[in-house]
Design a protein around this motif. Sequence first.
Motif, PDB file in Angstrom:
ATOM      1  N   ILE A   4      -9.873   4.960  -1.928  1.00  0.00           N
ATOM      2  CA  ILE A   4      -8.977   5.184  -3.052  1.00  0.00           C
ATOM      3  C   ILE A   4      -8.832   3.848  -3.769  1.00  0.00           C
ATOM      4  O   ILE A   4      -8.832   2.794  -3.127  1.00  0.00           O
ATOM      5  CB  ILE A   4      -7.595   5.668  -2.539  1.00  0.00           C
ATOM      6  N   ASN A  58     -15.420  11.952  -6.026  1.00  0.00           N
ATOM      7  CA  ASN A  58     -14.746  12.273  -7.272  1.00  0.00           C
ATOM      8  C   ASN A  58     -15.814  12.516  -8.338  1.00  0.00           C
ATOM      9  O   ASN A  58     -16.684  11.669  -8.552  1.00  0.00           O
ATOM     10  CB  ASN A  58     -13.839  11.102  -7.671  1.00  0.00           C
ATOM     11  N   TRP A  87      -8.634   8.728  -6.297  1.00  0.00           N
ATOM     12  CA  TRP A  87      -9.461   9.017  -5.119  1.00  0.00           C
ATOM     13  C   TRP A  87     -10.923   8.844  -5.480  1.00  0.00           C
ATOM     14  O   TRP A  87     -11.391   9.385  -6.484  1.00  0.00           O
ATOM     15  CB  TRP A  87      -9.173  10.430  -4.650  1.00  0.00           C
ATOM     16  N   GLY A 145      -0.152  11.099 -11.787  1.00  0.00           N
ATOM     17  CA  GLY A 145      -0.153   9.796 -12.406  1.00  0.00           C
ATOM     18  C   GLY A 145       0.898   8.842 -11.872  1.00  0.00           C
ATOM     19  O   GLY A 145       0.874   7.645 -12.170  1.00  0.00           O
ATOM     20  N   ALA A 149       0.851  -1.185   0.000  1.00  0.00           N
ATOM     21  CA  ALA A 149       0.000   0.000   0.000  1.00  0.00           C
ATOM     22  C   ALA A 149       0.887   1.236   0.000  1.00  0.00           C
ATOM     23  O   ALA A 149       2.030   1.211   0.476  1.00  0.00           O
ATOM     24  CB  ALA A 149      -0.893  -0.002   1.238  1.00  0.00           C
ATOM     25  N   PHE A 196      -4.739  12.996  -7.561  1.00  0.00           N
ATOM     26  CA  PHE A 196      -3.421  12.393  -7.531  1.00  0.00           C
ATOM     27  C   PHE A 196      -2.699  12.647  -8.848  1.00  0.00           C
ATOM     28  O   PHE A 196      -3.334  12.747  -9.905  1.00  0.00           O
ATOM     29  CB  PHE A 196      -3.515  10.875  -7.345  1.00  0.00           C
ATOM     30  N   LYS A 201      -1.633   0.613 -12.732  1.00  0.00           N
ATOM     31  CA  LYS A 201      -1.981   2.011 -12.968  1.00  0.00           C
ATOM     32  C   LYS A 201      -1.859   2.836 -11.690  1.00  0.00           C
ATOM     33  O   LYS A 201      -1.446   2.338 -10.643  1.00  0.00           O
ATOM     34  CB  LYS A 201      -3.386   2.109 -13.558  1.00  0.00           C
ATOM     35  N   GLY A 202      -2.211   4.099 -11.789  1.00  0.00           N
ATOM     36  CA  GLY A 202      -2.050   5.010 -10.670  1.00  0.00           C
ATOM     37  C   GLY A 202      -3.223   5.006  -9.703  1.00  0.00           C
ATOM     38  O   GLY A 202      -4.187   4.256  -9.851  1.00  0.00           O
ATOM     39  N   LEU A 203      -3.117   5.881  -8.708  1.00  0.00           N
ATOM     40  CA  LEU A 203      -4.129   5.985  -7.661  1.00  0.00           C
ATOM     41  C   LEU A 203      -5.268   6.898  -8.099  1.00  0.00           C
ATOM     42  O   LEU A 203      -5.034   7.927  -8.736  1.00  0.00           O
ATOM     43  CB  LEU A 203      -3.488   6.545  -6.387  1.00  0.00           C
ATOM     44  N   TYR A 218      -8.451   0.732  -1.543  1.00  0.00           N
ATOM     45  CA  TYR A 218      -7.849   1.067  -0.260  1.00  0.00           C
ATOM     46  C   TYR A 218      -8.777   2.011   0.519  1.00  0.00           C
ATOM     47  O   TYR A 218      -9.428   2.869  -0.070  1.00  0.00           O
ATOM     48  CB  TYR A 218      -6.536   1.815  -0.446  1.00  0.00           C
ATOM     49  N   TRP A 247      -3.137   3.895   5.799  1.00  0.00           N
ATOM     50  CA  TRP A 247      -3.834   3.163   4.732  1.00  0.00           C
ATOM     51  C   TRP A 247      -4.135   1.740   5.193  1.00  0.00           C
ATOM     52  O   TRP A 247      -3.394   1.151   5.973  1.00  0.00           O
ATOM     53  CB  TRP A 247      -2.956   3.064   3.488  1.00  0.00           C
ATOM     54  N   GLY A 248      -5.197   1.175   4.632  1.00  0.00           N
ATOM     55  CA  GLY A 248      -5.405  -0.254   4.776  1.00  0.00           C
ATOM     56  C   GLY A 248      -4.467  -0.986   3.821  1.00  0.00           C
ATOM     57  O   GLY A 248      -3.783  -0.359   3.013  1.00  0.00           O
ATOM     58  N   GLN A 249      -4.453  -2.292   3.909  1.00  0.00           N
ATOM     59  CA  GLN A 249      -3.556  -3.073   3.043  1.00  0.00           C
ATOM     60  C   GLN A 249      -4.096  -3.190   1.623  1.00  0.00           C
ATOM     61  O   GLN A 249      -3.362  -3.541   0.700  1.00  0.00           O
ATOM     62  CB  GLN A 249      -3.352  -4.471   3.621  1.00  0.00           C
ATOM     63  N   GLN A 270      -6.893   1.520  -7.184  1.00  0.00           N
ATOM     64  CA  GLN A 270      -5.744   1.444  -8.078  1.00  0.00           C
ATOM     65  C   GLN A 270      -5.892   0.236  -8.997  1.00  0.00           C
ATOM     66  O   GLN A 270      -5.675  -0.901  -8.572  1.00  0.00           O
ATOM     67  CB  GLN A 270      -4.448   1.345  -7.269  1.00  0.00           C
ATOM     68  N   TYR A 292       3.838   9.251  -5.752  1.00  0.00           N
ATOM     69  CA  TYR A 292       2.637   9.976  -6.168  1.00  0.00           C
ATOM     70  C   TYR A 292       2.513  11.286  -5.399  1.00  0.00           C
ATOM     71  O   TYR A 292       2.728  11.318  -4.186  1.00  0.00           O
ATOM     72  CB  TYR A 292       1.381   9.150  -5.896  1.00  0.00           C
TER      73      TYR A 292
END
Lengths: 110, 115
Positions: B39, B62, B49, A103, A44, A101, B45-47, B96, B105-107, B41, A88
């Motif tokens: 959040i 969002n 929200w 990329g 994470a 965020f 790829k990216g994060l 997450y 954060w959670g796992q 992912q 990030y």
Amino acid sequence: QSVLTQPPSASGTPGQRVTISCSGSSSNIGSKDVSWYQQLPGAAPKLLMYSTSQRPSGVPDRFSGSKSGISASLAISGLQSEDEADYYCAAWDVSLSAWMFGGGTKLTVL
Amino acid sequence: QVQLQESGPGLVKPSQTLSLTCTVSGDSISSGGQYWSWIRQPAGKGLEWIGRIYTTGSTNYNPSLNSRVTISIDTSKNQFSLKVTSVTAADTAVYYCARAWFDSWGQGTLVTVSS
């Protein structure tokens, strides 16, 4: 397409200083603090920097953050192999009323 | 030390509703006036929200997901939850939960949308 723009990749050799940029707009970075997150493979994300330049307890002072106008930067000095990760940036967008965020930037330690 | 743990089905059929819960320990979800976020992912790829809920129950989402997302809070169980309706393969991701400005954060939990 992310609201915050980061270079997809960055690299450096051990001991070097590397900078990762994050570009936004007046509605996010230009008016709000920036935070940075480090994500190691399979893990994470972890908070690396908050309020633009504040390090949480436990984060080495090799990491530093700054902001100028609508751009922010994360600098890593004395690069180490364990710094190889995805990074990030994030900021609250006042126009969208949402967190945005970047990329992400994949940092490779050569 | 605060800990967050996501839970919920790992497989959801297209057009159905994705439901996840985040259980918080080591911190009271109802005190301190904090925000609690989701959040996600996608693989490689990216994060992204998804949204957040405040201690009082007020929410922000969002804009790209607004019409399909609902976040709720259950202070008696120290949990907050996520629902995403009308899911498609594009909703397949690791989800997450996180506190405040994502200082904890959670796992993460993988949710796959597939028939």
